[in-house]
Structures are given as C-alpha cells and as structure tokens.
Write a protein that holds these residues in place. Structure first.
Motif, mmCIF file in Angstrom:
data_model
loop_
_atom_site.group_PDB
_atom_site.id
_atom_site.type_symbol
_atom_site.label_atom_id
_atom_site.label_comp_id
_atom_site.label_asym_id
_atom_site.label_seq_id
_atom_site.Cartn_x
_atom_site.Cartn_y
_atom_site.Cartn_z
ATOM 1 N N PRO A 138 -1.929 10.955 -2.055
ATOM 2 C CA PRO A 138 -0.916 9.800 -1.944
ATOM 3 C C PRO A 138 -0.745 9.358 -3.509
ATOM 4 N N LYS A 139 -1.041 9.940 -4.320
ATOM 5 C CA LYS A 139 -0.776 9.569 -5.872
ATOM 6 C C LYS A 139 0.632 10.307 -6.358
ATOM 7 N N LEU A 140 1.041 11.159 -5.656
ATOM 8 C CA LEU A 140 2.178 12.090 -5.826
ATOM 9 C C LEU A 140 3.224 11.190 -5.966
ATOM 10 N N VAL A 141 4.358 11.300 -7.176
ATOM 11 C CA VAL A 141 5.720 10.380 -7.013
ATOM 12 C C VAL A 141 6.943 11.426 -6.840
ATOM 13 N N ASP A 142 7.885 10.611 -6.343
ATOM 14 C CA ASP A 142 8.895 11.398 -6.105
ATOM 15 C C ASP A 142 10.012 11.276 -7.335
ATOM 16 N N GLU A 143 11.181 11.551 -7.372
ATOM 17 C CA GLU A 143 11.992 11.845 -8.488
ATOM 18 C C GLU A 143 12.248 10.436 -9.097
ATOM 19 N N SER A 144 11.875 9.218 -8.390
ATOM 20 C CA SER A 144 12.098 7.885 -8.914
ATOM 21 C C SER A 144 10.788 7.320 -9.342
ATOM 22 N N GLY A 145 9.752 8.382 -9.492
ATOM 23 C CA GLY A 145 8.393 7.530 -9.845
ATOM 24 C C GLY A 145 7.742 6.888 -8.632
ATOM 25 N N ASN A 146 8.289 6.907 -7.381
ATOM 26 C CA ASN A 146 7.504 5.983 -6.356
ATOM 27 C C ASN A 146 6.566 6.772 -5.603
ATOM 28 N N THR A 147 5.510 6.400 -5.601
ATOM 29 C CA THR A 147 4.406 6.997 -4.382
ATOM 30 C C THR A 147 4.949 6.616 -3.097
ATOM 31 N N ALA A 148 4.091 6.784 -2.107
ATOM 32 C CA ALA A 148 4.288 6.540 -0.717
ATOM 33 C C ALA A 148 4.297 5.097 -0.539
ATOM 34 N N LEU A 149 3.040 4.553 -1.335
ATOM 35 C CA LEU A 149 3.014 3.092 -1.309
ATOM 36 C C LEU A 149 3.975 2.468 -1.666
ATOM 37 N N HIS A 150 4.661 2.738 -2.987
ATOM 38 C CA HIS A 150 5.715 2.157 -3.650
ATOM 39 C C HIS A 150 6.905 1.979 -2.424
ATOM 40 N N ILE A 151 7.162 2.972 -1.704
ATOM 41 C CA ILE A 151 8.210 2.992 -0.834
ATOM 42 C C ILE A 151 7.856 2.002 0.245
ATOM 43 N N ALA A 152 6.638 2.111 0.735
ATOM 44 C CA ALA A 152 6.266 1.157 1.734
ATOM 45 C C ALA A 152 6.588 -0.323 1.280
ATOM 46 N N CYS A 153 6.094 -0.602 0.131
ATOM 47 C CA CYS A 153 6.334 -1.910 -0.291
ATOM 48 C C CYS A 153 7.673 -2.205 -0.554
ATOM 49 N N LYS A 154 8.645 -1.318 -0.963
ATOM 50 C CA LYS A 154 9.882 -1.610 -1.004
ATOM 51 C C LYS A 154 10.830 -1.826 0.413
ATOM 52 N N LYS A 155 10.506 -0.891 1.194
ATOM 53 C CA LYS A 155 10.867 -1.128 2.501
ATOM 54 C C LYS A 155 10.290 -2.472 3.495
ATOM 55 N N GLY A 156 9.097 -2.757 3.058
ATOM 56 C CA GLY A 156 8.523 -3.832 3.877
ATOM 57 C C GLY A 156 7.989 -2.958 5.096
ATOM 58 N N HIS A 188 5.265 -5.741 -7.810
ATOM 59 C CA HIS A 188 6.740 -6.324 -8.140
ATOM 60 C C HIS A 188 7.753 -5.978 -7.179
ATOM 61 N N LEU A 189 7.668 -4.841 -6.403
ATOM 62 C CA LEU A 189 8.588 -4.620 -5.372
ATOM 63 C C LEU A 189 8.361 -5.521 -4.175
ATOM 64 N N VAL A 190 7.250 -5.779 -3.632
ATOM 65 C CA VAL A 190 7.033 -6.751 -2.569
ATOM 66 C C VAL A 190 7.496 -8.141 -2.985
ATOM 67 N N SER A 191 7.366 -8.542 -4.215
ATOM 68 C CA SER A 191 7.759 -9.804 -4.618
ATOM 69 C C SER A 191 9.428 -9.980 -4.712
ATOM 70 N N ILE A 192 9.918 -8.982 -5.298
ATOM 71 C CA ILE A 192 11.488 -9.075 -5.336
ATOM 72 C C ILE A 192 11.958 -9.226 -3.991
ATOM 73 N N HIS A 193 11.469 -8.575 -2.847
ATOM 74 C CA HIS A 193 12.004 -8.363 -1.463
ATOM 75 C C HIS A 193 11.372 -9.613 -0.796
ATOM 76 N N GLY A 194 10.299 -10.368 -1.316
ATOM 77 C CA GLY A 194 9.855 -11.640 -0.524
ATOM 78 C C GLY A 194 9.007 -11.120 0.620
ATOM 79 N N PHE A 195 8.079 -10.093 0.644
ATOM 80 C CA PHE A 195 7.278 -9.911 1.675
ATOM 81 C C PHE A 195 5.667 -10.681 1.289
ATOM 82 N N LEU A 196 5.796 -11.751 1.911
ATOM 83 C CA LEU A 196 4.564 -12.633 1.584
ATOM 84 C C LEU A 196 3.389 -11.957 1.641
ATOM 85 N N SER A 197 3.131 -11.735 2.946
ATOM 86 C CA SER A 197 1.913 -11.020 3.452
ATOM 87 C C SER A 197 1.229 -10.089 2.626
ATOM 88 N N MET A 198 2.191 -9.221 2.455
ATOM 89 C CA MET A 198 2.095 -7.835 1.527
ATOM 90 C C MET A 198 1.629 -8.236 0.101
#
Length: 309
Positions: A138-156, A188-198
């Motif tokens: 789960p620590k591997l990152v894509d070309e934007s430096g995102n782990t799978a958890l970063h993506i889940a946070c950004k998508k909500g 930061h990602l969940v804060s930007i997108h306002g996912f309060l529970s996350m």
C-alpha cells in the motif's frame, strides 16, 4: 460496459511562492488508467485470453508461473489491471488468489499505478481487501506521488478508505506522513474536499493535525478557512489544531479570513489567535517595490530640469 477514461475532476488550488509572495497554480493529480487507448477489438481479445487461461480454483499453484503474468498492453497494464478497469471481478479475484505474495500484484503501469490504485479509482473495496491480504504494497505511489489511500481521500471513497486504514495498520503511520508530489498529505486532501468524517478518522489514527503543505506551508486549518468551511474549522479547533501556525509566508489562519464573507469563522479565529499574530505581516512585494523606488530616486537625484534638480 463503459470503457471511458477514469479521471479526476480539476481541483482549484494554489501555491504560495514564499520568496516572491506570488500565488502559483498547484499541479493537479492525474488519476486515469489509460483505458481509452484500448480498442474494443483488443479488449475482446484480452477477454478471450482470460477465458483460454481458465483461471479456475482447480488450477495448481505451478500455474502461477505461466506467461499470462507477463502480458502487457501498450499502457503497461497487466491482465489484472484490465480485469479491475473493466470490472471483471471474478477474473480479478482468481488472478489475485493465484498471485499471493507475488510481486506481480505490485506491477505498475506506465502511470505507475498498481492494481491497488486502480481498485480504489474504480470503487472496488472487495478487490482492495483481497489485494492487501494477498500482499499488495500500500506504500507504492503513482506518477503523482499518490498512494492508494491518497486517492481514496481525494475521491471521498469511504469504503475503500475504511478497508485501507483497517488493513494497513503497520504501514499507516508512514503513509499518513507521506506527501504526494503536490505537497499534500492525506489529511490535506480530505480537508480540501470537506470530508469531515474522514478528517476526524485520520486525526484519530494519528495524522498530524498541523501538518504543513510542502507547497506553501498551509495547515488543514488554513485550508478550511480557504474553502470557507465553518464546520471543518470547528472540528479542527475541537481536535486541537494550532491556530497560531504560520504558512511559509507568515500568515495565520485568521489572516486568511480577511476579505472573506464568513464572519463567524473570522470571529472564532480572532478570539483564539495570539494578539501579536493578529496583524497582517508586511507584504514582501510592497517592501520590494519601496526599495526599488528608493533606488530610482537615488539613481536620478542629479537630473536637471531647467537648471534645477
């Protein structure tokens, strides 16, 4: 079946150039799979190949070394990538089962996406769970430096988020402390997108509530003010956020309320911010302009007009 490209929407954000005090655009993460370069004919050919392989549960462990693991599309996708992209869950599960603790599960396509990244993008929490249990990193990152958890946070993606945070307890501290290439931690990602529970869950799991963006030093509280999210401001304050945290340009969260419409956010932060930090810092740009004018005056102080200086 929809074969359209999987992509994220544009994120309105900005960076602060700490040297010149300028606002610069932040590069948005690109979360697409390259699937639209795959023709219908190629896709059907791959499905036929999957059928030919007959990945049934009766196949022996030795079958894991068969050439199907070496198959790649022009985008670098394996058959497992494609099974996830096209929501062929039965094929994906069988391939995962026959690849336990095999580096095949961590294969990255040309955008450095692993099957785990794509399972989150495609909202497939069951596949996420199976991949993690089978040994996907789960620590591997894509070309934007995102782990799978970063993506889940950004998508909500709450379901994928829950699976990742529950299954990656050993790796979680490292992931939470890792910024992507835009300088954003998961919080930061969940804060930007306002996912309060996350937001609340990440803080409870040990995420640094005062972590600063690498772009310009904004904390989650600064971001909450930027996005005028009163509920997020209240949550972060209740969770112990440092209201006196400064960006690289020397701004508190209270400073960011200037010129904003939400007076309740401004009042809350005014009452909590140290008195000596309430005044806006002097603009570096204004200082530079004054210095330039002073230099010009000195440069032309011997200029004569009608015989007078």
């Amino acid at each position: 079946m929809d074969h359209s490209r999987v992509s994220n929407s544009n994120q309105l954000d900005y960076n602060m150039d700490s040297k010149h005090g300028k606002m610069l655009p932040c590069n948005d993460d690109r979360l697409d799979s390259g699937v639209d370069s795959l023709s219908e004919e190629s896709y059907n050919s791959i499905l036929n190949e999957m059928e030919r392989l007959s990945m049934a549960s009766t196949v022996s462990r030795e079958y894991c070394n068969e050439p199907w693991k070496l198959e790649r599309t022009e985008d670098g996708d394996t058959l497992l990538h494609l099974a996830i992209i096209h929501e062929a869950e039965d094929y994906a599960k069988q391939m995962i089962e026959h690849s336990r603790n095999d580096q095949f599960l961590n294969t990255q396509n040309h955008q450095r996406q692993t099957p785990l990244h794509l399972a989150v993008i495609m909202e497939q929490p069951q596949i996420v769970d199976r991949l993690l249990k089978a040994g996907c990193d789960p620590k591997l990152v894509d070309e934007s430096g995102n782990t799978a958890l970063h993506i889940a946070c950004k998508k909500g993606s709450l379901h994928c988020f829950s699976v990742l945070t529950q299954a990656c307890t050993q790796q979680l501290p490292s992931i939470l402390a890792t910024p992507n290439y835009s300088g954003h931690h998961c919080l930061h990602l969940v804060s930007i997108h306002g996912f309060l529970s996350m937001v609340e869950r990440l803080i409870d799991l040990g995420a640094d509530i005062n972590a600063q963006e690498q772009c310009n030093g904004r904390s989650p509280l600064h971001l909450a003010v930027d996005h005028q999210n009163l509920e997020l401001v209240k949550l972060l304050i209740a969770k112990g956020a440092n209201v006196n945290s400064l960006t690289y340009g020397g701004y508190t969260a209270y400073h960011l309320t200037y010129g904003r419409l939400n007076t309740e956010i401004q009042q809350q932060l005014y009452n909590l911010t140290d008195q000596e930090l309430r005044e806006l810092p002097e603009s570096e740009a204004e200082d530079s302009e004054e210095e330039a004018l002073s230099d010009d005056d000195m440069m032309y102080d011997d200029f004569l007009w009608m015989g007078q200086k």
